[in-house]
Design a protein around this motif. Structure first.
Motif, PDB file in Angstrom:
ATOM      1  N   UNK A 221       1.011  -1.194   0.156  1.00  0.00           N
ATOM      2  CA  UNK A 221       0.146  -0.011  -0.141  1.00  0.00           C
ATOM      3  C   UNK A 221       0.919   1.473  -0.057  1.00  0.00           C
ATOM      4  N   UNK A 222       0.360   2.353  -0.570  1.00  0.00           N
ATOM      5  CA  UNK A 222       1.065   3.569  -0.602  1.00  0.00           C
ATOM      6  C   UNK A 222       0.438   4.717   0.206  1.00  0.00           C
ATOM      7  N   UNK A 223       1.093   5.377   1.025  1.00  0.00           N
ATOM      8  CA  UNK A 223       0.364   6.533   1.689  1.00  0.00           C
ATOM      9  C   UNK A 223       0.974   7.903   1.209  1.00  0.00           C
ATOM     10  N   UNK A 224       0.323   8.753   0.687  1.00  0.00           N
ATOM     11  CA  UNK A 224       0.794   9.908   0.192  1.00  0.00           C
ATOM     12  C   UNK A 224       0.209  11.146   1.250  1.00  0.00           C
ATOM     13  N   UNK A 225       1.125  11.831   1.802  1.00  0.00           N
ATOM     14  CA  UNK A 225       0.724  12.775   2.651  1.00  0.00           C
ATOM     15  C   UNK A 225       1.209  14.157   2.318  1.00  0.00           C
ATOM     16  N   UNK A 226       0.602  15.191   2.160  1.00  0.00           N
ATOM     17  CA  UNK A 226       0.974  16.403   1.614  1.00  0.00           C
ATOM     18  C   UNK A 226       0.322  17.718   2.019  1.00  0.00           C
ATOM     19  N   UNK A 227       0.663  18.728   1.923  1.00  0.00           N
ATOM     20  CA  UNK A 227       0.078  20.228   2.228  1.00  0.00           C
ATOM     21  C   UNK A 227      -0.742  20.386   0.797  1.00  0.00           C
ATOM     22  N   UNK A 301       5.568  17.077   0.383  1.00  0.00           N
ATOM     23  CA  UNK A 301       4.965  15.864  -0.013  1.00  0.00           C
ATOM     24  C   UNK A 301       5.921  14.763   0.813  1.00  0.00           C
ATOM     25  N   UNK A 302       5.330  13.920   1.479  1.00  0.00           N
ATOM     26  CA  UNK A 302       5.893  12.547   1.972  1.00  0.00           C
ATOM     27  C   UNK A 302       4.938  11.421   1.167  1.00  0.00           C
ATOM     28  N   UNK A 303       6.005  10.521   0.773  1.00  0.00           N
ATOM     29  CA  UNK A 303       5.339   9.366   0.247  1.00  0.00           C
ATOM     30  C   UNK A 303       6.225   8.254   0.937  1.00  0.00           C
ATOM     31  N   UNK A 304       5.023   7.135   1.273  1.00  0.00           N
ATOM     32  CA  UNK A 304       5.486   5.899   2.199  1.00  0.00           C
ATOM     33  C   UNK A 304       4.993   4.828   1.546  1.00  0.00           C
ATOM     34  N   UNK A 305       5.697   3.757   1.468  1.00  0.00           N
ATOM     35  CA  UNK A 305       5.416   2.445   0.988  1.00  0.00           C
ATOM     36  C   UNK A 305       5.211   1.540   2.100  1.00  0.00           C
ATOM     37  N   UNK A 306       4.186   0.741   2.465  1.00  0.00           N
ATOM     38  CA  UNK A 306       3.927  -0.240   3.501  1.00  0.00           C
ATOM     39  C   UNK A 306       4.952  -1.495   3.126  1.00  0.00           C
TER      40      UNK A 306
END
Length: 312
Positions: A221-227, A301-306
């Motif tokens: 899964x991908x998590x995209x966190x951003x302003x 932007x912070x992009x994270x992969x589980x």
């Protein structure tokens, strides 16, 4: 109302000097056998900073008035972004410092041994309360979005106040997207420390008002966190198309390349005079005379992969 997030008179056609910086942060150093982790990549762009300030921005975890943090412990993975409210410039106050202090506090509380990632809203409450108690207080306002991974049961928890946000993608499709909290068009919920008590022209929301969610996530899964500098300029369809090939990706350099491209795309579209941006569409829906084009803004932007390692 005195404070809104952006002044609509600053049109896209205005010349904007960008400082564009690249920052890499390796995945969790706490690789416990069998426990999930987040492999993270961070990138951002400031609409105001000069290129000579690159190193300063990296050290301070700031892109203009945006700030961010990431934390990894044996119990939890935590990420956060905050977007300082630009209206404070009228009083000579840098809301980027407020956002930075808020994220610094969140990081410190997230790294306490007892924190397990299950209640990011309490993390936000404690961090903001600490700011209010400071003798040398940092004034300003910001939005805030925190996302945490409770490592024991692979559950993603969130607390979002304002118009920053996050998305979770699985197999190239949106599993979840956070909702904005707005008082009105371009006026998000925000945390505030005022220079003087009783300033009735200032919005001041409570961290208890942050919207919380919890989602079970799995390998890939991908998590995209951003302003909002990302979400106001890049439509969801473009984000999905850009991230679809990354499902299951755990190589740091590939995630970093992807987040670099996302920020570059958002920056380019923010300066366009012809692109029908999400911000322009929202302005039209609210009967605002904005026309077409992007919205120049700070972008984080912070992009994270589980990643769920084998238990064997």
């Amino acid at each position: 109302m005195f404070f809104t997030v952006r002044n609509l008179s600053n049109r896209t056609s205005q010349v904007v000097n960008y400082a564009y910086v690249q920052y890499r942060l390796l995945s969790s150093t706490t690789k416990t056998k069998g426990l999930p982790r987040l492999i993270k990549a961070i990138q951002g762009s400031s609409k105001d900073q000069l290129a000579d300030d690159h190193l300063h921005m990296l050290e301070d975890h700031r892109y203009g008035e945006d700030s961010w943090f990431v934390s990894s412990t044996p119990k939890a993975e935590t990420m956060g972004v905050a977007d300082g409210v630009g209206g404070w410039r009228r009083l000579g106050i840098d809301s980027g410092l407020f956002a930075q202090e808020l994220m610094t506090n969140c990081c410190e509380f997230a790294e306490q041994p007892q924190y397990d990632g299950s209640d990011p809203r309490q993390l936000l409450i404690d961090s903001f309360d600490q700011m209010k108690k400071m003798s040398d207080k940092v004034c300003g306002s910001s939005t805030a979005c925190l996302v945490t991974l409770h490592r024991r049961d692979c559950t993603l928890h969130s607390a979002n106040l304002g118009d920053s946000g996050f998305m979770v993608l699985r197999n190239g499709k949106v599993l979840h997207r956070s909702d904005e909290q707005l008082h009105g068009f371009n006026t998000p919920y925000q945390l505030t420390v005022a220079p003087e008590p009783g300033m009735d022209c200032i919005l001041c929301d409570s961290p208890q008002q942050a919207v919380t969610t919890h989602i079970n996530v799995q390998q890939g899964d991908l998590v995209l966190l951003a302003t909002d500098g990302l979400f106001d300029n890049v439509p969801e369809s473009m984000l999905i198309r850009h991230l679809q090939p990354l499902h299951g990706e755990t190589r740091m350099e590939h995630l970093q390349h992807a987040v670099n491209r996302l920020v570059d795309m958002a920056k380019t579209l923010s300066l366009s005079n012809t692109f029908q941006s999400p911000f322009a569409l929202k302005a039209k829906a609210n009967n605002m005379n904005y026309g077409v084009g992007g919205k120049p803004d700070d972008i984080t932007v912070i992009l994270a992969s589980v990643d769920v390692p084998d238990k064997d």
